[in-house]
Design an enzyme around this catalytic site. Sequence first.
Site, PDB file in Angstrom:
ATOM      1  N   CYS A 252       0.966  -1.459  -0.217  1.00 53.10           N
ATOM      2  CA  CYS A 252      -0.059  -0.028  -0.071  1.00 53.10           C
ATOM      3  C   CYS A 252       1.049   1.624   0.441  1.00 53.10           C
ATOM      4  O   CYS A 252       1.317   1.538   0.436  1.00 53.10           O
ATOM      5  CB  CYS A 252      -1.350  -0.467   1.448  1.00 53.10           C
ATOM      6  SG  CYS A 252      -2.262  -1.516   1.617  1.00 53.10           S
ATOM      7  N   GLY A 256       4.571   6.858  -1.176  1.00 54.17           N
ATOM      8  CA  GLY A 256       5.954   6.231  -1.439  1.00 54.17           C
ATOM      9  C   GLY A 256       6.961   6.758  -0.637  1.00 54.17           C
ATOM     10  O   GLY A 256       8.330   6.371  -0.915  1.00 54.17           O
ATOM     11  N   GLY A 257       6.723   6.814   0.774  1.00 52.19           N
ATOM     12  CA  GLY A 257       7.996   7.971   2.354  1.00 52.19           C
ATOM     13  C   GLY A 257       8.625   6.612   2.216  1.00 52.19           C
ATOM     14  O   GLY A 257       9.819   6.624   1.602  1.00 52.19           O
ATOM     15  N   LYS A 258       7.898   5.339   2.366  1.00 53.22           N
ATOM     16  CA  LYS A 258       8.480   4.273   2.884  1.00 53.22           C
ATOM     17  C   LYS A 258       8.642   3.311   1.532  1.00 53.22           C
ATOM     18  O   LYS A 258      10.421   2.753   1.758  1.00 53.22           O
ATOM     19  CB  LYS A 258       7.631   3.107   3.778  1.00 53.22           C
ATOM     20  CG  LYS A 258       7.410   4.063   5.109  1.00 53.22           C
ATOM     21  CD  LYS A 258       6.046   2.827   5.450  1.00 53.22           C
ATOM     22  CE  LYS A 258       5.074   3.844   7.185  1.00 53.22           C
ATOM     23  NZ  LYS A 258       4.929   4.619   6.247  1.00 53.22           N
ATOM     24  N   ASP A 302      -5.328  -3.413  -6.291  1.00 53.05           N
ATOM     25  CA  ASP A 302      -5.939  -3.723  -5.191  1.00 53.05           C
ATOM     26  C   ASP A 302      -5.214  -4.633  -4.739  1.00 53.05           C
ATOM     27  O   ASP A 302      -5.144  -6.382  -5.166  1.00 53.05           O
ATOM     28  CB  ASP A 302      -7.740  -4.109  -5.458  1.00 53.05           C
ATOM     29  CG  ASP A 302      -7.991  -4.252  -3.726  1.00 53.05           C
ATOM     30  OD1 ASP A 302      -7.589  -3.818  -2.792  1.00 53.05           O
ATOM     31  OD2 ASP A 302      -9.095  -4.307  -4.161  1.00 53.05           O
ATOM     32  N   ASP A 320       2.322  -1.187   4.765  1.00 50.14           N
ATOM     33  CA  ASP A 320       1.701  -0.388   5.357  1.00 50.14           C
ATOM     34  C   ASP A 320       0.204  -0.431   5.733  1.00 50.14           C
ATOM     35  O   ASP A 320      -0.475   0.386   4.388  1.00 50.14           O
ATOM     36  CB  ASP A 320       2.171   1.024   5.022  1.00 50.14           C
ATOM     37  CG  ASP A 320       2.175   2.142   6.066  1.00 50.14           C
ATOM     38  OD1 ASP A 320       1.657   2.482   6.651  1.00 50.14           O
ATOM     39  OD2 ASP A 320       2.398   3.525   5.489  1.00 50.14           O
ATOM     40  N   CYS A 373       0.033   3.709  11.569  1.00 47.41           N
ATOM     41  CA  CYS A 373      -0.111   5.068  11.990  1.00 47.41           C
ATOM     42  C   CYS A 373      -1.275   5.134  12.736  1.00 47.41           C
ATOM     43  O   CYS A 373      -2.486   6.303  12.828  1.00 47.41           O
ATOM     44  CB  CYS A 373      -0.249   6.144  10.645  1.00 47.41           C
ATOM     45  SG  CYS A 373      -1.176   6.537   9.843  1.00 47.41           S
TER      46      CYS A 373
END
Length: 448
Positions: A252, A256-258, A302, A320, A373
């Site tokens: 997921c 795109g940070g991780k 998906d 995530d 989170c």
Amino acid sequence: MTSNVRALAAQVLTPLLQNKGSLNTQLPAIERRCPEKDRALLRELCYGTMRHHPQLNCIIKLLQNRAFKFRDIDIKAIVLLGLYQLQHTRIPAHAAISESVEACRDLDKEWAGKVVNAILRRFQREQEELIDSLSDNESYQFNHPEWMIAKLKNNWPDHWQQILKANNEQAPLTLRINALKTDRERYLTQLEPIVDAEKTEFSPTGIRLSTSLNIESLPGYEEGAFSVQDEAAQLSAQLLDLQAGQTVLDACAAPGGKLCHLLESEPALASVDAVELEERRAGRIEENLERLDLDANVIIADASHQEWWDGTLYDRILLDAPCSATGVIRRNPDIKYLRQGEDIHETSKLQLSILENCWSMLKPGGKLLYATCSIFPQENERQIKRFIAQTDNVTEIKIDAPWGIAREHGRQLFPQINRHDGFYYALLEKQSKLTKTATLPPLAAVKG
């Protein structure tokens, strides 16, 4: 087209109050219509009003004779914005009130100006008595919806007040250094003449700034020397224990940070797939990859289904998972208004569906990092407990780390004032048969 900042702010907040969209989806288009000199004020009004919405809504209920009709929710937005200015900003009261009245005209509801003026002036006159009357109201006292306060009390009897207090503060601006372009010591030296900054305690790539500023003005932005990412989110790359030649799935992936951190941490990965359901959000992934000069296979699909998958098993999977985002309320204060208690049940069903699907794509001996989170156990440790109970070939790798608190399954971080966000991690390893629980070597805190 109006240039009245309060009217523009009302146009951002009205869809939210009608349960449509969020600050992230509504603000950008309105911001483009706002004069550049007023954009900082626009953001302050929108984010500040939603940060204090539970309190402001308690006050409105005392001031109005009847509830606003659905078609006049924009006028309620004007009142909320006016109350926020009177209670939480240094804007002179006469300016806050007169501009709020003028905003009604700009919204083609001149009749509402008298209503707005009367409500705001009454608050100005009776502010002390009104606030005193709310001293026993928990939603006002803690500035959160009642259902969330009750749930936190039940889930975290020793931590709930700390969580609520942290949620009400603004989050610090934290950077993640791109180890392929620079290092933390060198970049801290570059920042010295610009802004006070310090190393993050637990992430070896994190730098926390003392104040928010335009990140595009910082050295190395265009060259991809850093990204904006909270310290808690930076822990995922370290936990996954990436090795050269591995195949990796970010299930997921947006924004795109991780994903980018994984690619920066181990540039010799064999292949990396990044799955994202929404085309708009997938575009954000592509933008981040391009700026950082990184490469991944972005797939719009998906993650709870397999139509997109070619059958090749992965060595590492980062999940995530979609969640209530209650660990990042201070960055997204509209969550206080947009989330409802019943949402948690629906989200947890989706999480389990994605987790089960991703597990089938993992190699024996491979590792899956489950992350959210959220600070609600229903989306975190209870989800992992349920998955382990129904899955024969899973071993949990216990995370021994100097951050967060150990749970029966996984590790939970709470939001910390001037520090990291709320986050949850659990690390699972796939076995060919059931084995006993393994233990991850301790992750040393980075000091100095």
